[in-house]
Design a protein around this motif. Sequence first.
Motif, PDB file in Angstrom:
ATOM      1  N   THR A 159       0.863  -1.174   0.000  1.00  0.00           N
ATOM      2  CA  THR A 159       0.000   0.000   0.000  1.00  0.00           C
ATOM      3  C   THR A 159       0.900   1.225   0.000  1.00  0.00           C
ATOM      4  O   THR A 159       1.836   1.312   0.789  1.00  0.00           O
ATOM      5  N   PHE A 160       0.622   2.156  -0.893  1.00  0.00           N
ATOM      6  CA  PHE A 160       1.475   3.325  -1.091  1.00  0.00           C
ATOM      7  C   PHE A 160       0.612   4.576  -1.019  1.00  0.00           C
ATOM      8  O   PHE A 160      -0.454   4.639  -1.621  1.00  0.00           O
ATOM      9  N   SER A 161       1.089   5.552  -0.260  1.00  0.00           N
ATOM     10  CA  SER A 161       0.302   6.759  -0.026  1.00  0.00           C
ATOM     11  C   SER A 161       1.154   7.988  -0.316  1.00  0.00           C
ATOM     12  O   SER A 161       2.345   8.012  -0.022  1.00  0.00           O
ATOM     13  N   GLN A 162       0.522   8.980  -0.876  1.00  0.00           N
ATOM     14  CA  GLN A 162       1.213  10.230  -1.186  1.00  0.00           C
ATOM     15  C   GLN A 162       0.222  11.367  -0.978  1.00  0.00           C
ATOM     16  O   GLN A 162      -0.885  11.323  -1.515  1.00  0.00           O
ATOM     17  N   ALA A 163       0.607  12.368  -0.206  1.00  0.00           N
ATOM     18  CA  ALA A 163      -0.262  13.532   0.007  1.00  0.00           C
ATOM     19  C   ALA A 163      -0.075  14.517  -1.133  1.00  0.00           C
ATOM     20  O   ALA A 163       1.054  14.874  -1.478  1.00  0.00           O
ATOM     21  N   ALA A 164      -1.166  14.939  -1.717  1.00  0.00           N
ATOM     22  CA  ALA A 164      -1.116  15.947  -2.773  1.00  0.00           C
ATOM     23  C   ALA A 164      -0.879  17.318  -2.151  1.00  0.00           C
ATOM     24  O   ALA A 164      -1.277  17.572  -1.012  1.00  0.00           O
ATOM     25  N   LYS A 165      -0.235  18.217  -2.899  1.00  0.00           N
ATOM     26  CA  LYS A 165       0.053  19.558  -2.389  1.00  0.00           C
ATOM     27  C   LYS A 165      -1.207  20.400  -2.265  1.00  0.00           C
ATOM     28  O   LYS A 165      -1.241  21.378  -1.534  1.00  0.00           O
ATOM     29  N   SER A 166      -2.247  20.024  -3.021  1.00  0.00           N
ATOM     30  CA  SER A 166      -3.544  20.691  -2.924  1.00  0.00           C
ATOM     31  C   SER A 166      -4.590  19.667  -3.369  1.00  0.00           C
ATOM     32  O   SER A 166      -4.242  18.536  -3.709  1.00  0.00           O
ATOM     33  N   ILE A 167      -5.836  20.063  -3.393  1.00  0.00           N
ATOM     34  CA  ILE A 167      -6.874  19.109  -3.776  1.00  0.00           C
ATOM     35  C   ILE A 167      -7.331  19.292  -5.217  1.00  0.00           C
ATOM     36  O   ILE A 167      -8.323  18.700  -5.633  1.00  0.00           O
ATOM     37  N   ASP A 168      -6.595  20.072  -6.018  1.00  0.00           N
ATOM     38  CA  ASP A 168      -6.986  20.230  -7.414  1.00  0.00           C
ATOM     39  C   ASP A 168      -6.406  19.092  -8.266  1.00  0.00           C
ATOM     40  O   ASP A 168      -5.509  18.363  -7.845  1.00  0.00           O
ATOM     41  N   ASP A 169      -6.945  18.925  -9.459  1.00  0.00           N
ATOM     42  CA  ASP A 169      -6.586  17.793 -10.313  1.00  0.00           C
ATOM     43  C   ASP A 169      -5.102  17.709 -10.675  1.00  0.00           C
ATOM     44  O   ASP A 169      -4.534  16.607 -10.653  1.00  0.00           O
ATOM     45  N   PRO A 170      -4.410  18.818 -11.009  1.00  0.00           N
ATOM     46  CA  PRO A 170      -2.978  18.686 -11.324  1.00  0.00           C
ATOM     47  C   PRO A 170      -2.175  18.138 -10.145  1.00  0.00           C
ATOM     48  O   PRO A 170      -1.284  17.291 -10.334  1.00  0.00           O
ATOM     49  N   ALA A 171      -2.490  18.569  -8.934  1.00  0.00           N
ATOM     50  CA  ALA A 171      -1.767  18.081  -7.752  1.00  0.00           C
ATOM     51  C   ALA A 171      -2.098  16.618  -7.485  1.00  0.00           C
ATOM     52  O   ALA A 171      -1.224  15.839  -7.082  1.00  0.00           O
ATOM     53  N   ILE A 172      -3.344  16.231  -7.721  1.00  0.00           N
ATOM     54  CA  ILE A 172      -3.753  14.834  -7.544  1.00  0.00           C
ATOM     55  C   ILE A 172      -3.006  13.951  -8.547  1.00  0.00           C
ATOM     56  O   ILE A 172      -2.491  12.887  -8.197  1.00  0.00           O
ATOM     57  N   ALA A 173      -2.938  14.366  -9.812  1.00  0.00           N
ATOM     58  CA  ALA A 173      -2.231  13.579 -10.834  1.00  0.00           C
ATOM     59  C   ALA A 173      -0.751  13.438 -10.471  1.00  0.00           C
ATOM     60  O   ALA A 173      -0.166  12.361 -10.630  1.00  0.00           O
TER      61      ALA A 173
END
Length: 194
Positions: A159-173
């Motif tokens: 299981t691998f987890s990464q926090a996005a810098k924001s909740i917008d689509d570019p940060a999620i990608a």
Amino acid sequence: MTRRYWRGPAATTLAILLTCCGSGSSLRTYVLGGPATPTIGVTSESGLPVIALKTVSVPDYLDSTDILRRTGANELTPSPEGRWGERLSQGLTHALASSLSRQLPRTVISTAVTPEPKYRIFVDIENFDIDVDGRCLIAARWRITTGDGKGWSTSEHGTFSQAAKSIDDPAIAAAMSLAVDQLATEITRSANLE
């Protein structure tokens, strides 16, 4: 024969509605993984070991171009502003192959039918979750066999987890791409493919 023409407020309202519908914002398209680093020239792959990466398996409800966010225990909501550039199974396969290629530079990672690979990698994605707070999570099982399928086999789960810098689509990608890189690193390590 009588012709009727729309006049007055009804025709004006229809024209405004058609104009507004045509001027709406369009969806943006995202891919997993970064752009390939161009190498000018020709390099020979003759004699290099080949690893066949089979198409990554994902649950049917995920295998679309929708960027789905978990908005409740049993609810997923598509992003209204973005989508994946290809079905998720294909995008994950391409991103994983690219990451494995970077980590194993003296190996050919093939996603096409390969007659005699040294190894075969099978990946089954169990979870591909994006929480409302921007935490991205991939849970996967993978199995590696010899090319003929008769030799050794390793089977792992991670299981691998990464926090996005924001909740917008570019940060999620970007965050999901980093999680795919973590998966590739663990596949490489677990099978001692380095």
